[in-house]
Motif scaffolding. Sequence first.
Motif, PDB file in Angstrom:
ATOM      1  N   ASP A  93      -8.180  25.162 -65.095  1.00  0.00           N
ATOM      2  CA  ASP A  93      -7.424  24.864 -66.308  1.00  0.00           C
ATOM      3  C   ASP A  93      -7.283  23.360 -66.560  1.00  0.00           C
ATOM      4  O   ASP A  93      -6.369  22.931 -67.262  1.00  0.00           O
ATOM      5  N   ALA A  94      -8.206  22.583 -66.039  1.00  0.00           N
ATOM      6  CA  ALA A  94      -8.137  21.121 -66.176  1.00  0.00           C
ATOM      7  C   ALA A  94      -8.109  20.697 -67.637  1.00  0.00           C
ATOM      8  O   ALA A  94      -7.284  19.870 -68.038  1.00  0.00           O
ATOM      9  N   PHE A  95      -8.986  21.263 -68.456  1.00  0.00           N
ATOM     10  CA  PHE A  95      -9.020  20.867 -69.861  1.00  0.00           C
ATOM     11  C   PHE A  95      -7.727  21.246 -70.568  1.00  0.00           C
ATOM     12  O   PHE A  95      -7.240  20.497 -71.419  1.00  0.00           O
TER      13      PHE A  95
ATOM     14  N   ILE B 194     -16.896  16.059 -73.876  1.00  0.00           N
ATOM     15  CA  ILE B 194     -16.719  14.600 -73.894  1.00  0.00           C
ATOM     16  C   ILE B 194     -15.477  14.207 -73.101  1.00  0.00           C
ATOM     17  O   ILE B 194     -15.501  13.268 -72.307  1.00  0.00           O
ATOM     18  N   ILE B 195     -14.403  14.943 -73.289  1.00  0.00           N
ATOM     19  CA  ILE B 195     -13.152  14.625 -72.591  1.00  0.00           C
ATOM     20  C   ILE B 195     -13.296  14.846 -71.091  1.00  0.00           C
ATOM     21  O   ILE B 195     -12.904  13.998 -70.285  1.00  0.00           O
ATOM     22  N   LEU B 196     -13.871  15.978 -70.704  1.00  0.00           N
ATOM     23  CA  LEU B 196     -14.038  16.246 -69.267  1.00  0.00           C
ATOM     24  C   LEU B 196     -14.985  15.247 -68.609  1.00  0.00           C
ATOM     25  O   LEU B 196     -14.750  14.811 -67.480  1.00  0.00           O
ATOM     26  N   ASP B 197     -16.050  14.863 -69.308  1.00  0.00           N
ATOM     27  CA  ASP B 197     -16.962  13.841 -68.766  1.00  0.00           C
ATOM     28  C   ASP B 197     -16.240  12.511 -68.582  1.00  0.00           C
ATOM     29  O   ASP B 197     -16.439  11.819 -67.581  1.00  0.00           O
ATOM     30  N   TYR B 198     -15.402  12.172 -69.542  1.00  0.00           N
ATOM     31  CA  TYR B 198     -14.649  10.922 -69.452  1.00  0.00           C
ATOM     32  C   TYR B 198     -13.692  10.953 -68.260  1.00  0.00           C
ATOM     33  O   TYR B 198     -13.580   9.978 -67.519  1.00  0.00           O
ATOM     34  N   VAL B 199     -13.007  12.050 -68.072  1.00  0.00           N
ATOM     35  CA  VAL B 199     -12.071  12.163 -66.950  1.00  0.00           C
ATOM     36  C   VAL B 199     -12.827  12.120 -65.623  1.00  0.00           C
ATOM     37  O   VAL B 199     -12.353  11.532 -64.648  1.00  0.00           O
TER      38      VAL B 199
END
Length: 109
Positions: free
Chosen positions: A68-70, A45-50
Amino acid sequence: KVLQELNRKLNPILSHLFKLYREANNQINTYDFYMVFKETMPRDIILDYVKEQAQENHSLETLLDKPDAFDKISLILFMQAIVDFEMIGILKPAGKGHDVMEKCIWRGL
């Protein structure tokens, strides 16, 4: 504004960290606290939002290209929440540095 939009997509970051805070001992190792926080966050959810935000802010594309983005995003969210906890007075550094933090709320309230 961006954090408010993210909070609409998932539970507010502060409430998520507060649940972990309530389960922790009086002395909290910062690194362990962060690792539990990161592992319990909804990664997809967080990566999709970003990714959605990267369409408007192209500097985020550079971040998303890295493996290492997350980790970086979750660390930012964690640090913001820790500062908020310190500002409202429920957490403080124990001793020098921030390796260990101490709860400032009485138990049983």
